[in-house]
Design an enzyme around this catalytic site. Structure first.
Site, PDB file in Angstrom:
ATOM      1  N   ASN A  12      -0.084  19.424   2.946  1.00  0.00           N
ATOM      2  CA  ASN A  12       0.635  20.578   2.393  1.00  0.00           C
ATOM      3  C   ASN A  12       1.505  20.116   1.243  1.00  0.00           C
ATOM      4  O   ASN A  12       2.043  19.004   1.276  1.00  0.00           O
ATOM      5  CB  ASN A  12       1.598  21.207   3.423  1.00  0.00           C
ATOM      6  CG  ASN A  12       0.883  21.735   4.647  1.00  0.00           C
ATOM      7  OD1 ASN A  12      -0.213  22.282   4.547  1.00  0.00           O
ATOM      8  ND2 ASN A  12       1.492  21.570   5.806  1.00  0.00           N
ATOM      9  N   GLY A  40       2.625  17.783   4.823  1.00  0.00           N
ATOM     10  CA  GLY A  40       1.517  18.041   5.755  1.00  0.00           C
ATOM     11  C   GLY A  40       1.544  16.946   6.807  1.00  0.00           C
ATOM     12  O   GLY A  40       1.610  15.759   6.469  1.00  0.00           O
ATOM     13  N   SER A 221      17.355  12.064  18.607  1.00  0.00           N
ATOM     14  CA  SER A 221      18.328  10.958  18.627  1.00  0.00           C
ATOM     15  C   SER A 221      18.331  10.199  19.961  1.00  0.00           C
ATOM     16  O   SER A 221      18.939   9.139  20.089  1.00  0.00           O
ATOM     17  CB  SER A 221      19.722  11.503  18.340  1.00  0.00           C
ATOM     18  OG  SER A 221      20.044  12.452  19.334  1.00  0.00           O
ATOM     19  N   GLY A 249       8.799  13.110  13.020  1.00  0.00           N
ATOM     20  CA  GLY A 249       7.733  13.048  14.032  1.00  0.00           C
ATOM     21  C   GLY A 249       6.478  12.399  13.466  1.00  0.00           C
ATOM     22  O   GLY A 249       5.780  11.650  14.168  1.00  0.00           O
ATOM     23  N   ASP A 250       6.201  12.664  12.214  1.00  0.00           N
ATOM     24  CA  ASP A 250       5.009  12.072  11.583  1.00  0.00           C
ATOM     25  C   ASP A 250       5.176  10.556  11.464  1.00  0.00           C
ATOM     26  O   ASP A 250       4.256   9.788  11.731  1.00  0.00           O
ATOM     27  CB  ASP A 250       4.781  12.686  10.203  1.00  0.00           C
ATOM     28  CG  ASP A 250       4.619  14.195  10.283  1.00  0.00           C
ATOM     29  OD1 ASP A 250       4.115  14.676  11.318  1.00  0.00           O
ATOM     30  OD2 ASP A 250       5.012  14.893   9.330  1.00  0.00           O
TER      31      ASP A 250
HETATM   32  O1  RIB Z   1       6.180  17.311   9.861  1.00  0.00           O
HETATM   33  C1  RIB Z   1       6.647  17.693   8.608  1.00  0.00           C
HETATM   34  C2  RIB Z   1       5.587  18.476   7.902  1.00  0.00           C
HETATM   35  O2  RIB Z   1       5.378  19.691   8.556  1.00  0.00           O
HETATM   36  C3  RIB Z   1       5.924  18.856   6.480  1.00  0.00           C
HETATM   37  O3  RIB Z   1       5.512  17.887   5.548  1.00  0.00           O
HETATM   38  C4  RIB Z   1       5.253  20.210   6.299  1.00  0.00           C
HETATM   39  O4  RIB Z   1       4.228  20.192   5.367  1.00  0.00           O
HETATM   40  C5  RIB Z   1       4.747  20.585   7.674  1.00  0.00           C
HETATM   41  O5  RIB Z   1       3.415  20.342   7.783  1.00  0.00           O
END
Ligand code: RIB
Length: 302
Positions: A12, A40, A221, A249-250
């Site tokens: 995204n 994304g 946290s 989280g990513d």
């Molecule tokens: O986890 C963060 C992401 O969630 C952002 O980059 C946004 O694009 C959504 O997908």
């Protein structure tokens, strides 16, 4: 050993506004900064894993538009293989308007566009890459039947799977069963459990149907909770100055995937993932705020 990771998921264009506080419904507030950047969940995880030193292949879809250029630019800069990214002429690249307040908390709207049109053929085309991978990661910002198909493909090829069930969505038990590692946050755990998840261990256990499945629940946290077999281990995280939690989280999932692919034990892998996420929240942005390996190693050494 270089970790080999395949990420299937979303790209995204993140349209992020920073402000002192979020507007209430019907209210207009002034922002102090606006940034267009690569985002994304899938792409963020791919970029983060590459920055941690992994060989990364991304499977996904973008539109034939200017936002796709943001994707190509960051993947090429970070060495993410995009041979299995299709350009969709009918649907626009995904976009995500994001609001971030002064405490670093965010609100996100995703308009998935081309991400929702990943095809089985896109996954089949990458079959050899998947077979050669240590870990395949999927999230929930592409069509859910393709999430299941990608996990099935990886499992059939003997490749470990991480399912990051984000953003929150109810999933069929058959899809959850395809995840060797399930990585919800507390909200996602509640959605998947279909009820109360205040007892994290009990809720996570309720989702695991195979003896060799593991849940790694992210707790902000508070770090992470590993629930596996008879074990439940709490792995605390690092105290940092939070600037922007978007993408944390990513970063966590990328860290976990790389650490597991490198053969780290589960608790050590969760510590590595915590460090990756902790560093991510100290900077503004999403993909661009994920740390490089040397930064993570330095934090782990403190
Ligand atoms: O986890 C963060 C992401 O969630 C952002 O980059 C946004 O694009 C959504 O997908």
């Amino acid at each position: 050993m270089t970790a080999k990771i395949v990420v299937i998921g979303s790209f995204n264009a993140d349209l992020t506004s920073y402000m002192a506080r979020m507007p209430r419904p019907g209210e207009t507030v002034h922002g102090d900064r606006f940034v267009t950047g690569a985002g994304g969940k899938g792409s963020n995880q791919a970029v983060a894993a590459a920055r941690l030193g992994a060989e990364v292949t991304f499977i996904g879809r973008v539109g034939a538009d200017v936002f796709a250029e943001l994707a190509y630019e960051i993947w090429d800069a970070e060495g993410v293989n995009r041979d299995y990214v299709s350009q969709d002429d009918e649907h626009a690249t995904g976009v995500a308007p994001i609001l971030v307040d002064s405490s670093g908390e965010n609100m996100i709207v995703v308009v998935l566009g081309a991400n929702s049109h990943v095809q089985a053929a896109d996954i089949d085309a990458a079959r050899e890459r998947i077979a050669a991978a240590d870990v395949l990661i999927a999230q929930l910002e592409i069509n859910l039947d393709m999430v299941a198909y990608a996990l099935q493909t990886a499992k059939a090829l003997g490749v470990a799977t991480i399912l990051n069930p984000a953003p929150a969505a109810a999933l069929p038990a058959e899809t959850i069963q395809l995840a060797d590692y399930l990585t919800p946050n507390e909200t996602e755990l509640e959605t998947l459990s279909g009820g109360d998840a205040t007892d994290v261990e009990m809720a996570a256990r309720g989702l695991l149907t195979r003896a060799d499945q593991t849940a790694v629940v992210t707790l902000g946290s508070q770090g992470a909770q590993i629930v596996s077999g008879a074990e439940s281990i709490s792995v605390p995280t690092y105290e940092v100055d939070v600037v922007d939690t978007t993408g944390a989280g990513d970063a966590f999932n990328a860290g976990l995937a790389v650490a597991l692919a490198e053969g780290m034990a589960l608790a050590e892998a969760a510590r590595f993932a915590n460090a990756t996420a902790a560093l991510c929240v100290t900077k503004r942005g999403t993909a661009r705020s994920t740390p490089y390996r040397a930064e993570v190693d330095a934090l782990l050494a403190t």
